[in-house]
Design an enzyme around this catalytic site. Structure first.
Site, mmCIF file in Angstrom:
data_model
loop_
_atom_site.group_PDB
_atom_site.id
_atom_site.type_symbol
_atom_site.label_atom_id
_atom_site.label_comp_id
_atom_site.label_asym_id
_atom_site.label_seq_id
_atom_site.Cartn_x
_atom_site.Cartn_y
_atom_site.Cartn_z
ATOM 1 C CD GLU A 208 -3.225 0.526 2.115
ATOM 2 O OE1 GLU A 208 -3.784 -0.583 2.026
ATOM 3 O OE2 GLU A 208 -3.480 1.340 3.012
ATOM 4 C CD GLU B 296 -2.834 1.022 -4.356
ATOM 5 O OE1 GLU B 296 -2.831 0.217 -3.397
ATOM 6 O OE2 GLU B 296 -3.857 1.324 -4.993
ATOM 7 C CB CYS C 196 -7.290 -2.783 6.349
ATOM 8 S SG CYS C 196 -5.753 -2.103 5.818
ATOM 9 C CB SER D 269 -5.461 0.947 -1.226
ATOM 10 O OG SER D 269 -4.553 -0.122 -1.391
ATOM 11 C CE LYS E 224 -10.724 -7.952 8.037
ATOM 12 N NZ LYS E 224 -9.968 -7.538 6.843
ATOM 13 C CD GLU F 2 -11.718 -8.755 3.570
ATOM 14 O OE1 GLU F 2 -11.362 -9.301 4.631
ATOM 15 O OE2 GLU F 2 -11.218 -7.719 3.141
ATOM 16 C CD GLU G 197 -14.851 -9.321 -5.240
ATOM 17 O OE1 GLU G 197 -15.761 -10.174 -5.319
ATOM 18 O OE2 GLU G 197 -14.912 -8.332 -4.490
ATOM 19 C CB CYS H 83 -9.545 -3.898 14.221
ATOM 20 S SG CYS H 83 -9.256 -3.467 12.508
#
Lengths: 597, 154
Positions: free
Chosen positions: A284, A287, A311, A331, A370, A373, A378, A527
């Site tokens: 990142e 990036e 994230c 990102s 999560k 996710e 993907e 988190c």
């Protein structure tokens, strides 16, 4: 101008408090606990459950302590016979509309309604049971959250959470009177409406009406299968939260005990999401620098700035719904969980001489989003589902209890290798501002060759529970290849809790504010306050967890992601370079615009 | 078919797009097409930047904001205590018999929906019913039959 003071008596004890204080808080000052259900310190006052009623001398009705401000000369009794009877009836009435199958309920032993029923010795036959007559829905279609209307007491904490803290309002109060319930738009299943799966409704629900979908049995099954090699990764915030679900006080760092416990549960390899958090920083950070170069030097108008972090899967789903036009700003890096998953079934399997199809990857996350996710289509770049099962911190605690492991007396053990090394920069991913701090520690050093100019590497302006934070870092005396950044001031912003994210992104969208880099975490506190963390949660607990995270960071020898030896080895042996071909294949992703309303 | 989008835009133009515009807009749609469907509520949410759940919550709270299709004539018989004691049950039974529907149902020709409602403030002249916006008081079985036949003929 100082506030006026108010004098009153509670249970015949005089007390002086500031004007505007509620009876509930005034009583707390005298160490009298008044029971509550709809009240939560994170949320606005609702006053709808009536379980906090108290007796006020001279008043006809019993006022609700959570919703009534004190007044001069008040004479309050918190425990009179009338109060006890009224509270018992309130609880009995709530139970008449509650499916009290406590022994089989997921929240058994952790339910606020059950606790009060016990405390007030209720009689469940006082009022007619209405649950079966009224009918109810259990929505378990979502991979993250189960919503069970038969357990709901309509306290509306979830509605207030979703609206006030998260600006999502996926849940609302619908219908009226006896038909009132908490529902989504048109009573659709949670997975099909604008919901980020953040799980804050779960951490704020007093009963079993909103719980995480648990995968404990599936995980036991794979652990018990000798054919399979089961790897487990643990997110940064789990190590500072887990103790709370295992009888320790908030703010205990239990990293070593958690590793011991996971080994005793039978995982074949106990590894760390922090390893891929460090990896995320390299990808990142690179990036970000690449985007800056493209925008500033190449004058590429298609490069989107500011770049935001990716994230937090709650944040990703939020921006997919709410600001689909800003998706190029996110990102492309996968989250540390998903980077880990993709590497577990490729790099790790190769290194260990395992067949990828025999590797099962489990993650322990402070998060319910999560789970969603891991199920995204993907997230299968290894050729398999990269992360097979996601457990919350709470589910791990439950497994540890099931296994009969006495957690507090476990020895401190170390993570396995490979993919078990981490830096302090990775640990702080668990707190709001942490990803920003970790990225700055690395990016600044890449560009200038020097450590970031803050004492002990502690970038204090990005820390803390303030909703939206800003920081500016002046970049000077850069290395020749980064000449274009000489004298530039890197402008950063941080938001946590989606209501704050919305405030920040509205300013970005309107052009009112411009930044280079933005960190957003869906949950308040980051988190550490995630939807999968131990219950209860409030700002005091968030502060304790945050303190523990930064202590963990300070205690580590390596505190910069780019110095993580296993990450360096990963690039040498497998990935090549940040943003290289292999990285693109395994560690980066794309996003999907979704319906806004 | 009414263009709900245009209707919402016209309303927003004169009363704004703040949250307080929600009720008047919902009322305007119901006035125009008798009920709110899913698509209508999504468009309202979009126009006012509210969540769809929020719009749905408001719409389902109010008896007069329907979220399922209703007939051309919506009959609401008062079910509150004064009308109950004045004999509203006979009125409801007469209507069920005439229209061949149960409470909450709509006739197959989509002309009539039969419902009950809370107090309408006509306690001194019960039993009463509303047909759309028109009130009928001191009802008897014969009066109801005549009223409904008039609507059927119109």
């Amino acid at each position: 101008m100082g506030k006026f003071e108010v004098n009153l008596k509670i249970n015949n004890i005089p007390v002086t408090v500031e004007e505007g204080t509620t009876i509930l808080d005034a009583a707390k000052k005298l160490n009298f606990r008044i029971p509550t259900l709809c009240h939560h310190s994170d949320l606005c006052v609702a006053g709808n459950c009536r379980v906090c009623v108290v007796e006020q001398k001279g008043a006809k009705a019993l006022p609700a302590a959570c919703a009534t401000p004190v007044s001069e000369g008040m004479d309050i009794s918190t425990n009179s016979a009338q109060v006890r009877t009224a509270r018992r009836h309130v609880i009995e009435l709530l139970l008449s509309e509650h499916r009290s199958e406590c022994t089989s309920c997921y929240k058994n032993g952790k339910c606020e309604l059950q606790d009060l029923a016990n405390e007030y010795r209720v009689n469940e036959t006082t009022f007619m049971k209405l649950v079966e007559n009224k009918g109810y829905t259990i929505d378990d279609f979502s991979p993250s959250i189960i919503k069970d209307d038969s357990k709901c007491i309509r306290c509306q904490r979830c509605v207030r959470t979703c609206t006030e803290m998260q600006s999502v309002s996926a849940l609302a109060v619908v219908n009226k009177g006896e038909h009132q319930k908490i529902a989504t738009f048109m009573n659709k299943p949670m997975h099909s409406v604008v919901c980020t799966n953040c799980g804050q409704c779960v951490t704020h629900c007093p009963t079993g009406a909103l719980i995480e979908k648990n995968y404990i049995d599936q995980v036991w099954d794979v652990i018990n299968n000798p054919e399979l090699h089961v790897v487990v990764q643990t997110a940064p915030a789990v190590r500072i939260g887990l103790g709370e679900s295992l009888d320790l006080s908030p703010g205990n760092r239990v990293t070593g005990k958690m590793v011991s416990a996971l080994r005793r549960l039978g995982f074949d390899s106990v590894l760390d999401t922090d390893f891929t958090a460090d990896l995320t920083i390299l990808e990142e950070g690179t990036e970000l620098l690449t985007r800056l170069k493209k925008a500033l030097v190449d004058k590429d108008t298609e490069t989107a700035l500011p770049m935001t972090t990716s994230c937090s899967p709650g944040w990703v789903k939020f921006i997919e719904h709410k600001y689909p036009e800003l998706l190029p700003n996110v990102s492309t890096c996968k989250s540390p969980q998903q980077m880990f998953g993709a590497l577990a079934k490729t790099f790790y399997a190769q290194k260990k001489g395992l067949k990828a199809e025999k590797v099962v990857s489990i993650s322990i996350m402070p998060c319910t989003a999560k789970k969603y996710e891991a199920n995204r289509p993907e997230m299968r770049d290894s050729g398999f589902q990269d992360v097979d099962y996601v457990l919350t911190t709470r589910e791990l605690a439950m497994m540890i209890r099931q296994a009969g492991i006495e957690f507090a007396s476990l020895p401190n053990e170390k993570y396995d290798s490979i993919m078990g090394d981490s830096s302090g920069a990775a640990v702080i991913f668990g707190a709001t501002g942490g990803v920003m701090e970790a990225a700055l520690r690395t990016a600044y050093e890449i560009v200038t060759g020097r450590e970031v100019p803050f004492e002990n590497l502690d970038i204090l302006p990005v820390r803390g529970l303030e909703g939206v934070k800003e920081a500016k870092v002046l970049i000077e005396n850069v290395k020749p290849e980064w000449g274009f950044l000489e004298g530039a001031e890197l402008s950063c912003a941080i938001a946590h809790g989606l209501a704050n994210a919305k405030i920040l992104m509205d300013k970005v969208k309107s052009g009112e504010m411009s930044y280079h880099f933005i960190e957003i975490m869906a949950c308040p506190g980051g988190c550490l306050g995630g939807g999968g963390q131990p219950i209860p949660v409030n700002n005091e607990i968030r502060e304790a967890r945050m303190k523990a995270i930064y202590e963990e960071d300070s205690s580590l020898k390596i505190r910069k992601s780019h110095e993580n030896p296993e990450v360096i080895a990963l690039y040498e042996q497998f990935l090549g370079e940040p943003l290289g071909h292999k990285s693109h294949e395994l560690l980066h992703t794309h996003y999907t615009g979704r319906k806004k309303y | 078919m009414t263009d709900v989008k245009e209707l919402i835009q016209a309303k927003v133009k004169c009363i704004g797009a703040k949250r307080e515009a929600l009720m008047p807009i919902l009322q305007a749609i119901v006035e125009e097409k008798n009920y709110l469907n899913e698509e209508d509520m999504i468009q309202v949410a979009e126009a006012l930047d509210l969540s769809t759940a929020d719009v749905y919550g408001t719409a389902t709270f109010y008896t007069f904001l329907d979220t399922v299709p209703r007939g051309k004539y919506v009959i609401r018989v008062c079910k509150t205590i004064s009308c109950h004691m004045a004999g509203k049950d006979e009125i409801v039974d007469t209507l069920k018999d005439l229209l061949k529907v149960d409470l909450g149902e709509t006739t197959p020709d989509k002309n009539f929906t039969l419902m009950q409602a809370n107090c309408m403030g006509w306690c001194h002249k019960g039993p009463v019913m509303l047909v759309n916006d028109d009130i009928y008081t001191e009802l008897t079985k014969d009066k109801v039959i005549k009223i409904i036949h008039d609507y059927m003929g119109s």
